[in-house]
Design an enzyme around this catalytic site. Structure first.
Site, PDB file in Angstrom:
ATOM      1  N   PRO A  34       0.823  -1.212   0.000  1.00 48.22           N
ATOM      2  CA  PRO A  34       0.000   0.000   0.000  1.00 48.22           C
ATOM      3  C   PRO A  34       0.858   1.263   0.000  1.00 48.22           C
ATOM      4  O   PRO A  34       2.073   1.210   0.177  1.00 48.22           O
ATOM      5  CB  PRO A  34      -0.781  -0.128   1.310  1.00 48.22           C
ATOM      6  CG  PRO A  34       0.186  -0.817   2.221  1.00 48.22           C
ATOM      7  CD  PRO A  34       0.939  -1.795   1.360  1.00 48.22           C
ATOM      8  N   TRP A  35       0.178   2.412  -0.142  1.00 51.03           N
ATOM      9  CA  TRP A  35       0.898   3.674  -0.234  1.00 51.03           C
ATOM     10  C   TRP A  35       1.160   4.334   1.120  1.00 51.03           C
ATOM     11  O   TRP A  35       1.897   5.309   1.190  1.00 51.03           O
ATOM     12  CB  TRP A  35       0.164   4.664  -1.138  1.00 51.03           C
ATOM     13  CG  TRP A  35      -1.330   4.764  -0.969  1.00 51.03           C
ATOM     14  CD1 TRP A  35      -2.274   4.278  -1.822  1.00 51.03           C
ATOM     15  CD2 TRP A  35      -2.067   5.403   0.093  1.00 51.03           C
ATOM     16  NE1 TRP A  35      -3.541   4.567  -1.366  1.00 51.03           N
ATOM     17  CE2 TRP A  35      -3.433   5.250  -0.189  1.00 51.03           C
ATOM     18  CE3 TRP A  35      -1.698   6.090   1.254  1.00 51.03           C
ATOM     19  CZ2 TRP A  35      -4.443   5.750   0.647  1.00 51.03           C
ATOM     20  CZ3 TRP A  35      -2.681   6.584   2.098  1.00 51.03           C
ATOM     21  CH2 TRP A  35      -4.042   6.423   1.785  1.00 51.03           C
TER      22      TRP A  35
ATOM     23  N   LYS B 147       4.953  -5.386  -5.798  1.00 49.49           N
ATOM     24  CA  LYS B 147       4.278  -4.364  -6.580  1.00 49.49           C
ATOM     25  C   LYS B 147       3.943  -3.184  -5.664  1.00 49.49           C
ATOM     26  O   LYS B 147       3.080  -3.292  -4.791  1.00 49.49           O
ATOM     27  CB  LYS B 147       3.004  -4.948  -7.208  1.00 49.49           C
ATOM     28  CG  LYS B 147       2.335  -4.029  -8.229  1.00 49.49           C
ATOM     29  CD  LYS B 147       1.270  -3.201  -7.567  1.00 49.49           C
ATOM     30  CE  LYS B 147       0.753  -2.122  -8.515  1.00 49.49           C
ATOM     31  NZ  LYS B 147      -0.081  -1.135  -7.806  1.00 49.49           N
ATOM     32  N   PRO B 148       4.653  -2.055  -5.795  1.00 48.75           N
ATOM     33  CA  PRO B 148       4.341  -0.895  -4.959  1.00 48.75           C
ATOM     34  C   PRO B 148       3.037  -0.232  -5.389  1.00 48.75           C
ATOM     35  O   PRO B 148       2.530  -0.475  -6.487  1.00 48.75           O
ATOM     36  CB  PRO B 148       5.535   0.038  -5.201  1.00 48.75           C
ATOM     37  CG  PRO B 148       6.009  -0.321  -6.576  1.00 48.75           C
ATOM     38  CD  PRO B 148       5.751  -1.793  -6.728  1.00 48.75           C
TER      39      PRO B 148
ATOM     40  N   GLU C  99       0.622   2.662  -6.799  1.00 52.78           N
ATOM     41  CA  GLU C  99       0.791   3.516  -7.979  1.00 52.78           C
ATOM     42  C   GLU C  99       1.426   4.849  -7.625  1.00 52.78           C
ATOM     43  O   GLU C  99       2.236   5.393  -8.391  1.00 52.78           O
ATOM     44  CB  GLU C  99      -0.577   3.726  -8.629  1.00 52.78           C
ATOM     45  CG  GLU C  99      -0.584   4.617  -9.850  1.00 52.78           C
ATOM     46  CD  GLU C  99      -1.965   4.734 -10.463  1.00 52.78           C
ATOM     47  OE1 GLU C  99      -2.206   5.708 -11.183  1.00 52.78           O
ATOM     48  OE2 GLU C  99      -2.811   3.848 -10.215  1.00 52.78           O
TER      49      GLU C  99
ATOM     50  N   SER D 283      -7.176  -2.228   1.503  1.00 55.06           N
ATOM     51  CA  SER D 283      -8.545  -2.107   1.994  1.00 55.06           C
ATOM     52  C   SER D 283      -9.260  -3.457   1.987  1.00 55.06           C
ATOM     53  O   SER D 283      -8.850  -4.396   1.298  1.00 55.06           O
ATOM     54  CB  SER D 283      -9.322  -1.123   1.116  1.00 55.06           C
ATOM     55  OG  SER D 283      -9.553  -1.691  -0.166  1.00 55.06           O
TER      56      SER D 283
ATOM     57  N   ALA E 160     -12.237  -4.119   0.717  1.00 57.36           N
ATOM     58  CA  ALA E 160     -12.831  -4.385  -0.594  1.00 57.36           C
ATOM     59  C   ALA E 160     -11.785  -4.903  -1.567  1.00 57.36           C
ATOM     60  O   ALA E 160     -12.028  -5.865  -2.308  1.00 57.36           O
ATOM     61  CB  ALA E 160     -13.473  -3.109  -1.133  1.00 57.36           C
TER      62      ALA E 160
ATOM     63  N   GLU F   3      -3.738  -8.429   5.092  1.00 58.90           N
ATOM     64  CA  GLU F   3      -3.797  -7.465   6.195  1.00 58.90           C
ATOM     65  C   GLU F   3      -4.615  -6.300   5.676  1.00 58.90           C
ATOM     66  O   GLU F   3      -4.151  -5.527   4.844  1.00 58.90           O
ATOM     67  CB  GLU F   3      -2.396  -7.029   6.624  1.00 58.90           C
ATOM     68  CG  GLU F   3      -2.333  -6.467   8.048  1.00 58.90           C
ATOM     69  CD  GLU F   3      -2.527  -4.964   8.136  1.00 58.90           C
ATOM     70  OE1 GLU F   3      -3.393  -4.428   7.426  1.00 58.90           O
ATOM     71  OE2 GLU F   3      -1.812  -4.340   8.931  1.00 58.90           O
TER      72      GLU F   3
ATOM     73  N   CYS G 278      -3.740   1.348   9.378  1.00 57.63           N
ATOM     74  CA  CYS G 278      -4.845   0.464   9.738  1.00 57.63           C
ATOM     75  C   CYS G 278      -5.000   0.310  11.240  1.00 57.63           C
ATOM     76  O   CYS G 278      -6.076  -0.043  11.717  1.00 57.63           O
ATOM     77  CB  CYS G 278      -4.638  -0.914   9.106  1.00 57.63           C
ATOM     78  SG  CYS G 278      -4.672  -0.902   7.307  1.00 57.63           S
TER      79      CYS G 278
END
Length: 470
Positions: free
Chosen positions: A147-148, A172-173, A175, A223, A225, A242, A275
């Site tokens: 995630p970012w 994969k970082p 975007e 997230s 979703a 996570e 989170c």
């Protein structure tokens, strides 16, 4: 909150194919561009990682440990560069970025040691005339989707145990924040060997392609979703998730005096984009008015631009604004902001407290992911526990009281993978972290995380052979 105060940044009309613009969240302006991997690149990188797996797996634990330790040293040697790259994509204050780089190096040192540990659930003579033992084996290629909010640190949480267990990794970082992982891939190549760690910059479609590629495990942080989508696309592959949190904070009337300043500091760390940050303060009715006043005072001391950074991107800022606008809170208290020159167009949001709101308010039941705390009143301790456990997320929680026995009892009754007493967001490599319910499953940190990326193999040998006659 009026989002017109933060207009969308100008997008270049001649954007090259296969790239996405990178936006500085502090200013809202384009700061560069990043490549976007598609099916051909994803397939090539996953294949290279697959070919590197046998060699990395064949190393002795001592040799893997030494290489991971070297990677930690490279992160430390280039700490200033990593911190600058983290800040470019996230807008974090310098001290936050530096601290997270230090944690990333420490995690690799921890898992360098963990690579040499061995654990087995059973070994011995369980069947007459036979000896049995269990081997923990690496699974193969691990696809890591990062995630970012913590680009380097979340990659480390996943990559370090996966590598220590003998797997290769394709990371994969996000975007918006590829910067530090590109440098990390260079240092991993130098310390670990060719293709042991590969980085695939790109967008959501890149992530979907990685999940569908020939990886053996998908480790996803993001997230709820998006996690559900990853699980559906992964099929029969093992998935470690996570996902989002919505941390309850039970504050009893005898809470320590520093409770409110500590909560305000934790709630605004990384602009609340974590989170596990405190999200929902729950206090007894008898101390509710005092709690709202004290928390408001503490949050007003925390200033965006001075004490914490902006939200990460325009979509996140718009989402945050929608949640705040949809809230029916009768009390809204916001702090001032201290912005630098040219930062007026950034994705800054002030520290905020929402009170006098229903228990099903959007700001209560959803993960806000911003510098905001809600305050709810409970009629009793039992009611407080029910409110705390009354949302789908179950990642982290905290209890604040001088009565240690009562606090420990409450911490044990909260539905959360991690619970704190008189503190929040206190984590270390030695202690596991993971969610329940819609917050996902799986384990990060500690030696337990090794098993996310291993599978057991039972070997049984018959040792009493029939006599042989010549």
């Amino acid at each position: 909150m009026d989002t017109s105060q933060n207009p969308s940044p100008a997008m270049p009309s001649d954007r090259p194919a296969g790239t996405v613009p990178l936006i500085d969240p502090r200013t809202g302006r384009v700061r560069g561009s990043s490549a976007v991997a598609r099916e051909r690149e994803v397939s090539a990188v996953a294949g290279a990682s697959r070919r590197a797996f046998p060699g990395w797996r064949a190393l002795t634990p001592r040799e893997r440990s030494r290489r991971l330790d070297r990677l930690a040293a490279l992160i430390e040697e280039h700490a200033a560069q990593y911190a600058a790259l983290e800040r470019a994509g996230t807008g974090k204050p310098a001290d936050e970025a530096a601290g997270e780089v230090e944690q990333a190096a420490d995690l690799f040192r921890f898992y360098a040691w963990a690579a040499r540990t061995q654990s087995a659930p059973a070994a011995g003579s369980f069947v007459a005339g036979h000896e049995s033992w269990v081997r923990w084996e690496p699974i193969g290629v691990i696809g890591v989707v990062v995630p970012w909010n913590y680009p380097l640190m979340m990659a480390t949480w996943r990559c370090a145990p996966a590598l220590a267990a003998g797997n290769t990794v394709v990371a994969k970082p996000a975007e918006t924040t590829p910067d530090s992982l590109l440098l990390f891939a260079d240092h991993a190549r130098e310390a670990l060997g060719e293709d042991v760690v590969r980085t695939l910059p790109g967008d959501r479609e890149t992530g979907r392609l990685l999940v569908a590629s020939e990886v053996d495990v998908v480790a996803f942080t993001g997230s709820a979703a998006a996690g559900a989508d990853v699980a559906a696309r992964a099929g029969t592959k093992r998935v470690s998730l996570e996902l989002g949190g919505n941390s309850p904070v039970i504050v009893l009337p005898d809470a320590p005096e520093d409770t409110w300043t500590e909560l305000a500091r934790a709630a605004t760390y990384n602009a609340g984009q974590s989170c596990a940050v405190p999200a929902r303060v729950i206090t007894l009715r008898e101390s509710y008015d005092s709690a709202v006043a004290l928390l408001t005072d503490a949050m007003r001391e925390r200033r965006a631009g001075r004490d914490f950074g902006p939200l990460n991107n325009a979509d996140q800022a718009a989402r945050y604004d929608r949640i705040v606008a949809a809230s029916s809170a009768k009390v809204t208290a916001t702090a001032e902001m201290t912005l630098g020159e040219g930062e007026e167009g950034g994705f800054w949001r002030p520290a905020c407290v929402l009170a006098d709101l229903p228990d099903d308010d959007p700001a209560v039941v959803g993960e806000v992911f911003g510098p905001l705390l809600t305050v709810q009143a409970a009629e009793s301790v039992e009611d407080a526990v029910a409110l705390a456990n009354g949302v789908p997320q179950a990642l982290a929680a905290s209890v604040w009281t001088r009565d240690m026995a009562a606090g420990l009892d409450l911490a044990g009754r909260l539905n959360a993978g991690e619970a704190w007493l008189n503190c929040h967001l206190v984590q270390t490599a030695e202690l596991p972290h993971g969610g329940r319910g819609s917050s996902g499953h799986g384990t990060d940190l500690s030696t337990l995380a090794l098993h996310e990326y291993q599978r057991p193999k039972t070997i049984t040998a018959r040792v009493r052979l029939a006599p042989r006659f010549w």
